[in-house]
Design a protein around this motif. Structure first.
Motif, PDB file in Angstrom:
ATOM      1  N   PRO A   1      -3.585   5.965   6.159  1.00 46.43           N
ATOM      2  CA  PRO A   1      -4.890   6.898   6.176  1.00 46.43           C
ATOM      3  C   PRO A   1      -4.767   8.171   5.472  1.00 46.43           C
ATOM      4  O   PRO A   1      -5.682   8.812   5.015  1.00 46.43           O
ATOM      5  CB  PRO A   1      -4.954   6.858   7.776  1.00 46.43           C
ATOM      6  N   ASP A   2      -3.620   8.320   5.056  1.00 41.62           N
ATOM      7  CA  ASP A   2      -3.208   9.794   4.425  1.00 41.62           C
ATOM      8  C   ASP A   2      -3.335   9.566   2.971  1.00 41.62           C
ATOM      9  O   ASP A   2      -2.711  10.453   2.271  1.00 41.62           O
ATOM     10  CB  ASP A   2      -1.815  10.207   4.941  1.00 41.62           C
ATOM     11  N   LEU A   3      -3.938   8.418   2.437  1.00 41.50           N
ATOM     12  CA  LEU A   3      -3.745   8.174   0.976  1.00 41.50           C
ATOM     13  C   LEU A   3      -4.871   9.244   0.432  1.00 41.50           C
ATOM     14  O   LEU A   3      -6.010   8.767   1.083  1.00 41.50           O
ATOM     15  CB  LEU A   3      -3.877   6.673   0.840  1.00 41.50           C
TER      16      LEU A   3
ATOM     17  N   ARG B   1      -1.083  -0.513  -3.361  1.00 44.24           N
ATOM     18  CA  ARG B   1       0.059  -0.444  -2.257  1.00 44.24           C
ATOM     19  C   ARG B   1       0.001   0.493  -1.092  1.00 44.24           C
ATOM     20  O   ARG B   1       0.639   0.198  -0.152  1.00 44.24           O
ATOM     21  CB  ARG B   1       1.484  -0.211  -3.035  1.00 44.24           C
ATOM     22  N   HIS B   2      -0.904   1.259  -1.132  1.00 44.25           N
ATOM     23  CA  HIS B   2      -0.911   2.186  -0.130  1.00 44.25           C
ATOM     24  C   HIS B   2      -2.338   2.346   0.682  1.00 44.25           C
ATOM     25  O   HIS B   2      -2.203   3.401   1.464  1.00 44.25           O
ATOM     26  CB  HIS B   2      -0.387   3.709  -0.318  1.00 44.25           C
ATOM     27  N   LEU B   3      -2.925   1.318   0.413  1.00 40.45           N
ATOM     28  CA  LEU B   3      -4.360   1.314   1.008  1.00 40.45           C
ATOM     29  C   LEU B   3      -4.400   1.573   2.499  1.00 40.45           C
ATOM     30  O   LEU B   3      -5.253   2.120   3.244  1.00 40.45           O
ATOM     31  CB  LEU B   3      -5.070   0.233   0.565  1.00 40.45           C
TER      32      LEU B   3
ATOM     33  N   ARG C   1      11.098  -9.966  -8.543  1.00 39.34           N
ATOM     34  CA  ARG C   1      10.618  -9.418  -7.425  1.00 39.34           C
ATOM     35  C   ARG C   1       9.216  -9.176  -7.470  1.00 39.34           C
ATOM     36  O   ARG C   1       8.849  -8.243  -8.444  1.00 39.34           O
ATOM     37  CB  ARG C   1      11.165  -8.141  -6.733  1.00 39.34           C
ATOM     38  N   LEU C   2       8.242  -9.953  -7.072  1.00 40.78           N
ATOM     39  CA  LEU C   2       6.765 -10.094  -7.169  1.00 40.78           C
ATOM     40  C   LEU C   2       6.188  -9.167  -5.825  1.00 40.78           C
ATOM     41  O   LEU C   2       6.894  -9.776  -4.812  1.00 40.78           O
ATOM     42  CB  LEU C   2       6.366 -11.232  -7.487  1.00 40.78           C
ATOM     43  N   THR C   3       5.371  -8.541  -6.061  1.00 36.92           N
ATOM     44  CA  THR C   3       4.524  -8.098  -4.957  1.00 36.92           C
ATOM     45  C   THR C   3       2.982  -8.033  -5.607  1.00 36.92           C
ATOM     46  O   THR C   3       2.700  -8.024  -6.659  1.00 36.92           O
ATOM     47  CB  THR C   3       4.934  -6.690  -4.693  1.00 36.92           C
ATOM     48  N   SER C   4       2.128  -8.076  -4.498  1.00 36.77           N
ATOM     49  CA  SER C   4       0.797  -7.906  -4.832  1.00 36.77           C
ATOM     50  C   SER C   4      -0.138  -7.818  -3.510  1.00 36.77           C
ATOM     51  O   SER C   4       0.239  -7.894  -2.506  1.00 36.77           O
ATOM     52  CB  SER C   4       0.119  -9.509  -5.276  1.00 36.77           C
ATOM     53  N   ASP C   5      -1.348  -7.262  -3.784  1.00 36.93           N
ATOM     54  CA  ASP C   5      -2.099  -6.922  -2.609  1.00 36.93           C
ATOM     55  C   ASP C   5      -3.118  -8.309  -2.358  1.00 36.93           C
ATOM     56  O   ASP C   5      -3.934  -8.215  -1.800  1.00 36.93           O
ATOM     57  CB  ASP C   5      -3.064  -5.740  -2.936  1.00 36.93           C
TER      58      ASP C   5
END
Length: 325
Positions: A230-232, A225-227, A33-37
């Motif tokens: 807004p609560d990051l 992954r969480h950009l 499983r691949l993910t990327s921004d």
């Protein structure tokens, strides 16, 4: 000439590039499983050289997170070992009980029979890798498996020999005949066996900075992954990795960064990319800001102007300023 194949995402329509790269990587090593921004416009290039039962490949690709899960292993396991030499960029891997971070000229070792998560840094990664059946490695299986997850140096000893062989091979294959492929595969197998044998005999501990480098890279991947959230915040990043905020700050300070500045820079860079994307022309400027963690338009404009010297709306003008690129 040896049997080769070349894959470039830039040869494909933008909207299918990442899916095609995922399929390609699944065939090269094992399904993952691949993910990327960078999914919206993924850039990757791979060259595969077949050497009988052994495969050597070189690649350059954008930020990526690889996950090989127990379910995927049950579905398909080619029972192979993987070693990749990092040429440019940075990466880290997590096998649950232990982690490893990699520097340039380090080998990453892996097995298709183990579950893992591999994370690369925000900049493109370049590597050269070898895939071979576990049964070919001339080290008892239970001992060879002890090498999986170790960071093996490609700068000295048997690791340097393997690194030189792989780099020389991918630099020029024109002088080889197809019949040379299996012979070169045997050479690669012998060198991998030597690397594994040396590693299990030496049993050298990793340097003390490994955990810090690994944790910093995993924190960067978490931020990527969480950009859009807004609560990051630095506090939420520290909590997700079970460390204190001061410890997290020290990790980033080692690279001349602060956590908050890194989050802001990544958000602004992604927003800037979307503002110049013709496919998102109809999305208002404030909506793009909200998309990347700036829920208030005025805050987005101030941050963007401070970073780039002009407001984000300029990128939607018919003729952007000459310094925009």
């Amino acid at each position: 000439m040896l049997h080769e194949s070349v894959f470039r995402t830039t040869d494909l329509p933008v909207d299918v590039r990442f899916e095609a790269w995922t399929e390609r990587m699944g065939r090269t090593h094992a399904p993952m499983r691949l993910t990327s921004d960078r999914v919206a416009d993924y850039h990757a290039h791979q060259r595969v050289i077949e050497l009988g039962d052994v495969v050597v490949w070189s690649a350059t690709f954008d930020h990526l997170v690889f996950r090989r899960t127990p379910r995927l292993i049950r579905q398909s396991d080619p029972e192979s070992y993987h070693l990749s030499l990092l040429i440019e960029g940075e990466g880290a891997a997590d096998w649950g009980r232990h982690r490893a971070a990699y520097r340039i000229e380090d080998f990453h070792t892996n097995s298709s029979s183990r579950s893992y998560e591999i994370v690369t840094g925000p900049d493109p990664v370049t590597l050269v890798a070898v895939e071979l059946p576990r049964a070919l490695v001339a080290v008892p299986g239970h001992r060879a498996d002890q090498v999986v997850g170790r960071r093996v140096s490609g700068r000295e000893g048997t690791g340097a020999l393997l690194a030189q062989f792989l780099r020389r091979l991918v630099s020029d294959t024109a002088s080889y005949r197809p019949s040379d492929g299996p012979r070169l595969g045997t050479v690669a197998t012998d060198l991998v066996s030597a690397v594994f044998g040396h590693a299990v005999d030496a049993d050298v501990a990793l340097p003390p900075e490994t955990r810090e480098r690994t944790l910093a890279l995993h924190a960067k991947a978490f931020i990527g992954r969480h950009l859009a959230d807004p609560d990051l915040t630095p506090a939420s990043v520290a909590a997700a990795h079970h460390v204190s905020r001061s410890y997290l700050y020290r990790l980033f300070q080692a690279e001349g960064l602060t956590v908050a500045a890194y989050i802001r820079e990544r958000r602004l860079a992604n927003a800037r990319r979307d503002l110049t994307d013709p496919r998102l022309r109809g999305l208002p400027v404030h909506a793009i800001g909200a998309r990347w963690g700036f829920p208030r338009a005025a805050e987005f404009t101030r941050a963007f102007r401070a970073a780039y010297g002009h407001p984000p709306s300029v990128l939607r003008a018919p003729s952007p300023p000459p310094d925009v690129g």
